[in-house]
Motif scaffolding. Structure first.
Motif, PDB file in Angstrom:
ATOM      1  N   SER A  47     -25.428  17.970  21.610  1.00 53.32           N
ATOM      2  CA  SER A  47     -25.492  17.853  23.071  1.00 53.32           C
ATOM      3  C   SER A  47     -24.470  18.740  23.755  1.00 53.32           C
ATOM      4  N   GLY A  48     -24.303  19.950  23.237  1.00 49.06           N
ATOM      5  CA  GLY A  48     -23.425  20.919  23.875  1.00 49.06           C
ATOM      6  C   GLY A  48     -22.180  21.208  23.069  1.00 49.06           C
ATOM      7  N   GLY A  49     -21.063  21.286  23.755  1.00 49.99           N
ATOM      8  CA  GLY A  49     -19.795  21.575  23.110  1.00 49.99           C
ATOM      9  C   GLY A  49     -18.662  21.397  24.100  1.00 49.99           C
ATOM     10  N   GLY A  50     -17.484  21.765  23.695  1.00 55.25           N
ATOM     11  CA  GLY A  50     -16.317  21.640  24.548  1.00 55.25           C
ATOM     12  C   GLY A  50     -15.368  20.564  24.054  1.00 55.25           C
ATOM     13  N   LEU A  51     -14.173  20.547  24.617  1.00 59.64           N
ATOM     14  CA  LEU A  51     -13.165  19.582  24.194  1.00 59.64           C
ATOM     15  C   LEU A  51     -13.540  18.147  24.541  1.00 59.64           C
ATOM     16  N   GLY A  52     -14.384  17.959  25.526  1.00 55.77           N
ATOM     17  CA  GLY A  52     -14.825  16.616  25.882  1.00 55.77           C
ATOM     18  C   GLY A  52     -15.666  15.970  24.792  1.00 55.77           C
ATOM     19  N   TYR A  53     -16.134  16.775  23.852  1.00 57.82           N
ATOM     20  CA  TYR A  53     -16.941  16.242  22.753  1.00 57.82           C
ATOM     21  C   TYR A  53     -16.115  15.338  21.840  1.00 57.82           C
ATOM     22  N   ILE A  54     -14.806  15.451  21.907  1.00 54.91           N
ATOM     23  CA  ILE A  54     -13.932  14.591  21.102  1.00 54.91           C
ATOM     24  C   ILE A  54     -14.165  13.121  21.440  1.00 54.91           C
ATOM     25  N   PHE A  55     -14.534  12.847  22.667  1.00 54.06           N
ATOM     26  CA  PHE A  55     -14.710  11.462  23.112  1.00 54.06           C
ATOM     27  C   PHE A  55     -16.138  10.946  22.952  1.00 54.06           C
ATOM     28  N   LYS A  56     -17.013  11.743  22.350  1.00 56.36           N
ATOM     29  CA  LYS A  56     -18.386  11.281  22.098  1.00 56.36           C
ATOM     30  C   LYS A  56     -18.408  10.395  20.863  1.00 56.36           C
ATOM     31  N   THR A  57     -19.442   9.592  20.764  1.00 57.23           N
ATOM     32  CA  THR A  57     -19.530   8.631  19.658  1.00 57.23           C
ATOM     33  C   THR A  57     -19.759   9.296  18.306  1.00 57.23           C
ATOM     34  N   THR A  58     -20.316  10.490  18.290  1.00 57.87           N
ATOM     35  CA  THR A  58     -20.634  11.127  17.008  1.00 57.87           C
ATOM     36  C   THR A  58     -19.578  12.119  16.545  1.00 57.87           C
ATOM     37  N   PHE A  59     -18.451  12.196  17.223  1.00 50.51           N
ATOM     38  CA  PHE A  59     -17.433  13.160  16.818  1.00 50.51           C
ATOM     39  C   PHE A  59     -16.848  12.836  15.442  1.00 50.51           C
ATOM     40  N   GLY A  60     -16.798  11.584  15.078  1.00 55.09           N
ATOM     41  CA  GLY A  60     -16.307  11.198  13.755  1.00 55.09           C
ATOM     42  C   GLY A  60     -17.151  11.786  12.639  1.00 55.09           C
ATOM     43  N   PHE A  61     -18.449  11.911  12.888  1.00 56.33           N
ATOM     44  CA  PHE A  61     -19.322  12.510  11.886  1.00 56.33           C
ATOM     45  C   PHE A  61     -19.058  14.007  11.764  1.00 56.33           C
ATOM     46  N   LEU A  62     -18.721  14.659  12.868  1.00 56.80           N
ATOM     47  CA  LEU A  62     -18.395  16.091  12.798  1.00 56.80           C
ATOM     48  C   LEU A  62     -17.118  16.314  12.001  1.00 56.80           C
ATOM     49  N   ILE A  63     -16.157  15.426  12.141  1.00 53.64           N
ATOM     50  CA  ILE A  63     -14.944  15.515  11.326  1.00 53.64           C
ATOM     51  C   ILE A  63     -15.288  15.283   9.859  1.00 53.64           C
ATOM     52  N   LEU A 105     -23.030  11.280   1.118  1.00 54.95           N
ATOM     53  CA  LEU A 105     -23.703  10.739   2.298  1.00 54.95           C
ATOM     54  C   LEU A 105     -23.082   9.407   2.700  1.00 54.95           C
ATOM     55  N   ILE A 106     -22.814   8.574   1.714  1.00 53.30           N
ATOM     56  CA  ILE A 106     -22.161   7.289   1.984  1.00 53.30           C
ATOM     57  C   ILE A 106     -20.746   7.521   2.504  1.00 53.30           C
ATOM     58  N   MET A 107     -20.014   8.452   1.893  1.00 50.64           N
ATOM     59  CA  MET A 107     -18.640   8.733   2.337  1.00 50.64           C
ATOM     60  C   MET A 107     -18.617   9.291   3.759  1.00 50.64           C
ATOM     61  N   VAL A 108     -19.535  10.205   4.066  1.00 52.26           N
ATOM     62  CA  VAL A 108     -19.581  10.789   5.409  1.00 52.26           C
ATOM     63  C   VAL A 108     -19.879   9.707   6.446  1.00 52.26           C
ATOM     64  N   PHE A 136     -18.107  15.945   8.487  1.00 49.87           N
ATOM     65  CA  PHE A 136     -18.825  17.126   8.010  1.00 49.87           C
ATOM     66  C   PHE A 136     -17.866  18.212   7.550  1.00 49.87           C
ATOM     67  N   THR A 137     -16.700  18.314   8.204  1.00 46.08           N
ATOM     68  CA  THR A 137     -15.738  19.326   7.775  1.00 46.08           C
ATOM     69  C   THR A 137     -15.106  18.965   6.431  1.00 46.08           C
ATOM     70  N   LEU A 138     -15.040  17.674   6.125  1.00 47.06           N
ATOM     71  CA  LEU A 138     -14.500  17.235   4.838  1.00 47.06           C
ATOM     72  C   LEU A 138     -15.547  17.247   3.728  1.00 47.06           C
ATOM     73  N   MET A 139     -16.812  17.349   4.087  1.00 46.27           N
ATOM     74  CA  MET A 139     -17.910  17.199   3.139  1.00 46.27           C
ATOM     75  C   MET A 139     -17.870  18.178   1.959  1.00 46.27           C
ATOM     76  N   PRO A 140     -17.603  19.483   2.134  1.00 47.45           N
ATOM     77  CA  PRO A 140     -17.563  20.358   0.956  1.00 47.45           C
ATOM     78  C   PRO A 140     -16.489  19.962  -0.059  1.00 47.45           C
ATOM     79  N   PHE A 141     -15.324  19.520   0.430  1.00 49.05           N
ATOM     80  CA  PHE A 141     -14.281  19.063  -0.490  1.00 49.05           C
ATOM     81  C   PHE A 141     -14.696  17.779  -1.199  1.00 49.05           C
ATOM     82  N   LEU A 142     -15.281  16.850  -0.450  1.00 47.88           N
ATOM     83  CA  LEU A 142     -15.743  15.603  -1.060  1.00 47.88           C
ATOM     84  C   LEU A 142     -16.802  15.881  -2.118  1.00 47.88           C
ATOM     85  N   ALA A 143     -17.728  16.776  -1.816  1.00 51.13           N
ATOM     86  CA  ALA A 143     -18.785  17.100  -2.774  1.00 51.13           C
ATOM     87  C   ALA A 143     -18.220  17.748  -4.029  1.00 51.13           C
TER      88      ALA A 143
END
Length: 145
Positions: A79-95, A130-133, A97-104
């Motif tokens: 749903s777009g971008g910007g620093l305000g995205y930090i306060f969206k409900t799905t931002f935790g999943f984006l974080i 998937l469960i960890m993410v 996602f950044t850990l996913m290659p290391f976890l895998a």
């Protein structure tokens, strides 16, 4: 006097990162809005192909680049971008996602049960990731709210 560093990234790897970045952006736009929540997008499926295709090192570069570019204002997220995205409900999943290659990478190397079969090893590690993410995403989401 300047020192040269031997950082060598092949052209093929750079092209894979660029193409996969574009695929992540396009897949994030294929989203289903959910009432009382944000979105479910196709990027979740694509993010699980990052480690098998790019590996842990370049996959991490890709996911961090994706997160930073979205936070800087490029419309890379569902749903777009910007620093305000930090306060969206799905931002935790984006974080997550950044850990996913290391976890895998950790899960795949630690998986001794299917170490002889590459496809099953990747499949099992992706399901565990998937469960960890989702756990990481939900925990960060609960922390915000």
């Amino acid at each position: 006097m300047s020192q040269q560093t031997n950082v060598s990234v092949s052209t093929q790897t750079i092209c894979k990162i660029g193409i996969y970045f574009a695929l992540l952006v396009v897949s994030s736009k294929v989203a289903i809005p959910i009432p009382f929540y944000d979105y479910i997008s196709l990027q979740t499926a694509f993010i699980f192909l990052v480690y098998p295709i790019l590996g842990a090192k370049y996959g991490s570069w890709l996911t961090v680049l994706y997160l930073i570019s979205g936070l800087l204002g490029l419309p890379t997220f569902a749903s777009g971008g910007g620093l305000g995205y930090i306060f969206k409900t799905t931002f935790g999943f984006l974080i997550a996602f950044t850990l996913m290659p290391f976890l895998a990478a950790i899960v795949r190397k630690g998986n001794k049960l299917f170490s002889h079969h590459q496809f099953l090893n990747t499949l099992v590690s992706n399901y565990i990731c998937l469960i960890m993410v989702h756990l990481i995403g939900f925990c960060i989401q609960v922390f915000y709210y």
